[in-house]
Motif scaffolding. Sequence first.
Motif, PDB file in Angstrom:
ATOM      1  N   LYS A 106      68.170 -53.820 -14.418  1.00 21.05           N
ATOM      2  CA  LYS A 106      69.364 -53.354 -14.212  1.00 21.05           C
ATOM      3  C   LYS A 106      69.781 -52.400 -15.233  1.00 21.05           C
ATOM      4  O   LYS A 106      69.256 -52.269 -16.270  1.00 21.05           O
ATOM      5  CB  LYS A 106      70.467 -54.438 -14.078  1.00 21.05           C
ATOM      6  CG  LYS A 106      69.953 -55.524 -13.023  1.00 21.05           C
ATOM      7  CD  LYS A 106      71.102 -56.737 -13.282  1.00 21.05           C
ATOM      8  CE  LYS A 106      71.055 -57.807 -12.125  1.00 21.05           C
ATOM      9  NZ  LYS A 106      71.852 -59.001 -12.160  1.00 21.05           N
ATOM     10  N   ASP A 107      70.620 -51.719 -14.980  1.00 20.16           N
ATOM     11  CA  ASP A 107      71.394 -50.593 -15.861  1.00 20.16           C
ATOM     12  C   ASP A 107      71.740 -51.202 -17.192  1.00 20.16           C
ATOM     13  O   ASP A 107      72.096 -52.411 -17.365  1.00 20.16           O
ATOM     14  CB  ASP A 107      72.677 -49.910 -15.451  1.00 20.16           C
ATOM     15  CG  ASP A 107      72.188 -48.885 -14.152  1.00 20.16           C
ATOM     16  OD1 ASP A 107      71.189 -49.037 -13.625  1.00 20.16           O
ATOM     17  OD2 ASP A 107      73.203 -48.501 -13.535  1.00 20.16           O
ATOM     18  N   ASP A 108      71.435 -50.587 -18.463  1.00 24.17           N
ATOM     19  CA  ASP A 108      72.020 -50.994 -19.654  1.00 24.17           C
ATOM     20  C   ASP A 108      71.524 -52.387 -20.022  1.00 24.17           C
ATOM     21  O   ASP A 108      72.042 -53.109 -20.586  1.00 24.17           O
ATOM     22  CB  ASP A 108      73.630 -51.159 -19.672  1.00 24.17           C
ATOM     23  CG  ASP A 108      74.163 -49.771 -19.102  1.00 24.17           C
ATOM     24  OD1 ASP A 108      73.606 -48.823 -19.230  1.00 24.17           O
ATOM     25  OD2 ASP A 108      75.362 -49.834 -18.888  1.00 24.17           O
ATOM     26  N   THR A 109      70.091 -52.770 -19.695  1.00 20.62           N
ATOM     27  CA  THR A 109      69.494 -54.041 -20.065  1.00 20.62           C
ATOM     28  C   THR A 109      68.928 -53.980 -21.532  1.00 20.62           C
ATOM     29  O   THR A 109      68.699 -55.132 -22.015  1.00 20.62           O
ATOM     30  CB  THR A 109      68.408 -54.163 -18.938  1.00 20.62           C
ATOM     31  OG1 THR A 109      68.706 -53.977 -17.744  1.00 20.62           O
ATOM     32  CG2 THR A 109      67.573 -55.511 -19.113  1.00 20.62           C
ATOM     33  N   GLU A 131      65.101 -42.745 -15.880  1.00 18.13           N
ATOM     34  CA  GLU A 131      65.116 -43.989 -15.604  1.00 18.13           C
ATOM     35  C   GLU A 131      65.130 -45.025 -17.091  1.00 18.13           C
ATOM     36  O   GLU A 131      65.973 -45.816 -17.096  1.00 18.13           O
ATOM     37  CB  GLU A 131      63.677 -44.725 -15.002  1.00 18.13           C
ATOM     38  CG  GLU A 131      63.595 -44.875 -13.711  1.00 18.13           C
ATOM     39  CD  GLU A 131      64.434 -45.767 -12.982  1.00 18.13           C
ATOM     40  OE1 GLU A 131      64.076 -46.794 -12.674  1.00 18.13           O
ATOM     41  OE2 GLU A 131      65.707 -45.564 -12.491  1.00 18.13           O
ATOM     42  N   ARG A 133      66.954 -43.724 -19.666  1.00 16.79           N
ATOM     43  CA  ARG A 133      68.154 -43.544 -20.079  1.00 16.79           C
ATOM     44  C   ARG A 133      68.976 -44.400 -19.293  1.00 16.79           C
ATOM     45  O   ARG A 133      70.028 -45.155 -19.849  1.00 16.79           O
ATOM     46  CB  ARG A 133      68.666 -42.090 -19.641  1.00 16.79           C
ATOM     47  CG  ARG A 133      70.133 -41.955 -20.095  1.00 16.79           C
ATOM     48  CD  ARG A 133      70.301 -40.292 -20.155  1.00 16.79           C
ATOM     49  NE  ARG A 133      70.211 -39.697 -18.911  1.00 16.79           N
ATOM     50  CZ  ARG A 133      70.945 -39.528 -17.626  1.00 16.79           C
ATOM     51  NH1 ARG A 133      72.275 -40.357 -18.134  1.00 16.79           N
ATOM     52  NH2 ARG A 133      70.785 -39.062 -16.770  1.00 16.79           N
ATOM     53  N   ARG A 134      68.808 -44.708 -17.961  1.00 17.10           N
ATOM     54  CA  ARG A 134      69.325 -45.980 -17.150  1.00 17.10           C
ATOM     55  C   ARG A 134      69.486 -47.280 -17.656  1.00 17.10           C
ATOM     56  O   ARG A 134      70.369 -48.065 -17.740  1.00 17.10           O
ATOM     57  CB  ARG A 134      69.020 -45.855 -15.680  1.00 17.10           C
ATOM     58  CG  ARG A 134      69.702 -46.771 -14.844  1.00 17.10           C
ATOM     59  CD  ARG A 134      69.122 -46.781 -13.525  1.00 17.10           C
ATOM     60  NE  ARG A 134      67.959 -47.420 -13.464  1.00 17.10           N
ATOM     61  CZ  ARG A 134      67.197 -48.655 -13.111  1.00 17.10           C
ATOM     62  NH1 ARG A 134      68.477 -49.536 -13.407  1.00 17.10           N
ATOM     63  NH2 ARG A 134      66.154 -49.132 -13.353  1.00 17.10           N
ATOM     64  N   VAL A 135      68.180 -47.639 -18.113  1.00 18.11           N
ATOM     65  CA  VAL A 135      68.136 -49.147 -18.455  1.00 18.11           C
ATOM     66  C   VAL A 135      68.492 -49.221 -20.001  1.00 18.11           C
ATOM     67  O   VAL A 135      68.656 -50.449 -20.335  1.00 18.11           O
ATOM     68  CB  VAL A 135      66.752 -49.654 -18.179  1.00 18.11           C
ATOM     69  CG1 VAL A 135      66.487 -49.431 -16.651  1.00 18.11           C
ATOM     70  CG2 VAL A 135      65.651 -48.826 -19.012  1.00 18.11           C
ATOM     71  N   LYS A 137      70.728 -49.003 -23.317  1.00 15.66           N
ATOM     72  CA  LYS A 137      72.392 -49.339 -23.637  1.00 15.66           C
ATOM     73  C   LYS A 137      72.912 -47.747 -23.863  1.00 15.66           C
ATOM     74  O   LYS A 137      72.100 -47.099 -24.716  1.00 15.66           O
ATOM     75  CB  LYS A 137      72.598 -50.445 -24.456  1.00 15.66           C
ATOM     76  CG  LYS A 137      72.389 -51.684 -23.834  1.00 15.66           C
ATOM     77  CD  LYS A 137      72.673 -52.906 -25.074  1.00 15.66           C
ATOM     78  CE  LYS A 137      72.270 -54.149 -24.567  1.00 15.66           C
ATOM     79  NZ  LYS A 137      72.515 -55.141 -25.380  1.00 15.66           N
ATOM     80  N   PRO A 138      74.181 -47.495 -23.379  1.00 10.63           N
ATOM     81  CA  PRO A 138      74.347 -46.164 -23.966  1.00 10.63           C
ATOM     82  C   PRO A 138      74.764 -45.878 -25.305  1.00 10.63           C
ATOM     83  O   PRO A 138      75.046 -46.895 -26.000  1.00 10.63           O
ATOM     84  CB  PRO A 138      76.160 -46.118 -23.451  1.00 10.63           C
ATOM     85  CG  PRO A 138      75.996 -46.921 -22.281  1.00 10.63           C
ATOM     86  CD  PRO A 138      75.135 -47.966 -22.661  1.00 10.63           C
ATOM     87  N   ALA A 204      70.496 -42.208 -25.576  1.00  7.64           N
ATOM     88  CA  ALA A 204      71.375 -42.103 -24.243  1.00  7.64           C
ATOM     89  C   ALA A 204      72.593 -41.779 -24.659  1.00  7.64           C
ATOM     90  O   ALA A 204      73.147 -42.225 -25.586  1.00  7.64           O
ATOM     91  CB  ALA A 204      71.193 -43.397 -23.518  1.00  7.64           C
ATOM     92  N   GLU A 207      79.049 -43.581 -23.317  1.00 12.43           N
ATOM     93  CA  GLU A 207      79.592 -43.434 -22.011  1.00 12.43           C
ATOM     94  C   GLU A 207      81.079 -43.223 -22.234  1.00 12.43           C
ATOM     95  O   GLU A 207      81.693 -43.573 -23.208  1.00 12.43           O
ATOM     96  CB  GLU A 207      79.655 -44.653 -21.173  1.00 12.43           C
ATOM     97  CG  GLU A 207      78.315 -44.770 -20.392  1.00 12.43           C
ATOM     98  CD  GLU A 207      78.301 -45.899 -19.554  1.00 12.43           C
ATOM     99  OE1 GLU A 207      77.444 -45.850 -18.893  1.00 12.43           O
ATOM    100  OE2 GLU A 207      78.941 -46.886 -19.616  1.00 12.43           O
TER     101      GLU A 207
END
Length: 207
Positions: A106-109, A131, A133-135, A137-138, A204, A207
């Motif tokens: 999942k995102d930010d895992t 990918e 960057r997606r997983v 954390k910001p 990353a 947000e």
Amino acid sequence: MGVLENKARARLFYKYLSKVYDQVNPFIWDDEMRAEALSMIDIQRDDRVLDVGCGTGFATEGLLEHTDDVHGLDQSVHQMEKAFEKFGKRDRVKFYRGDAERLPFKDDTFDVVWSSGSIEYWPNPVDALVEFRRVVKPGNQVLVVGPDDPKSSVFQKLADAIMLFYDEEEAQRMFEAAGYVDIEHRVLQRRPGSPRAIVTVARAPEE
């Protein structure tokens, strides 16, 4: 695209390389180089870290010196079987068979994403970096180690026919295209004349 920038060919290649990988690897990527790369990122003891392309677990061993929560992913079951011998299937490390370009998380895992010795086999490196960057954390870090571009034009053509080799300029382009900030590169080499590795650390965006 190099001959090994194909997932099926790369899996077949590692089926046989896995038998001798731990004996060959130290001549290219050794403990000191791994330690220097690890010094470029901030890993806390309770951080959840993803090791993409974990292979037989050489980088995983280094990561475990900094955190007890390491997750290893690889597409080669033969490489991972060697890692299972070191860490067990479900003991110190949680393992997953998967694709760097389609991570099963999942995102930010994760607090940190690490990948060494894997990018050179990705058909679409920027897709995999997106990918990552997606997983992660910001605001957190991603580190990727790959083979530095040979300086000789003859060796460069030969290298590119096999797999991805790249320099700092290309690494910068790929990470910027994937949306990262605070990008830093460092070239490491075991000894003069040995293959060079390029280490890229980036964040990353918040947000």
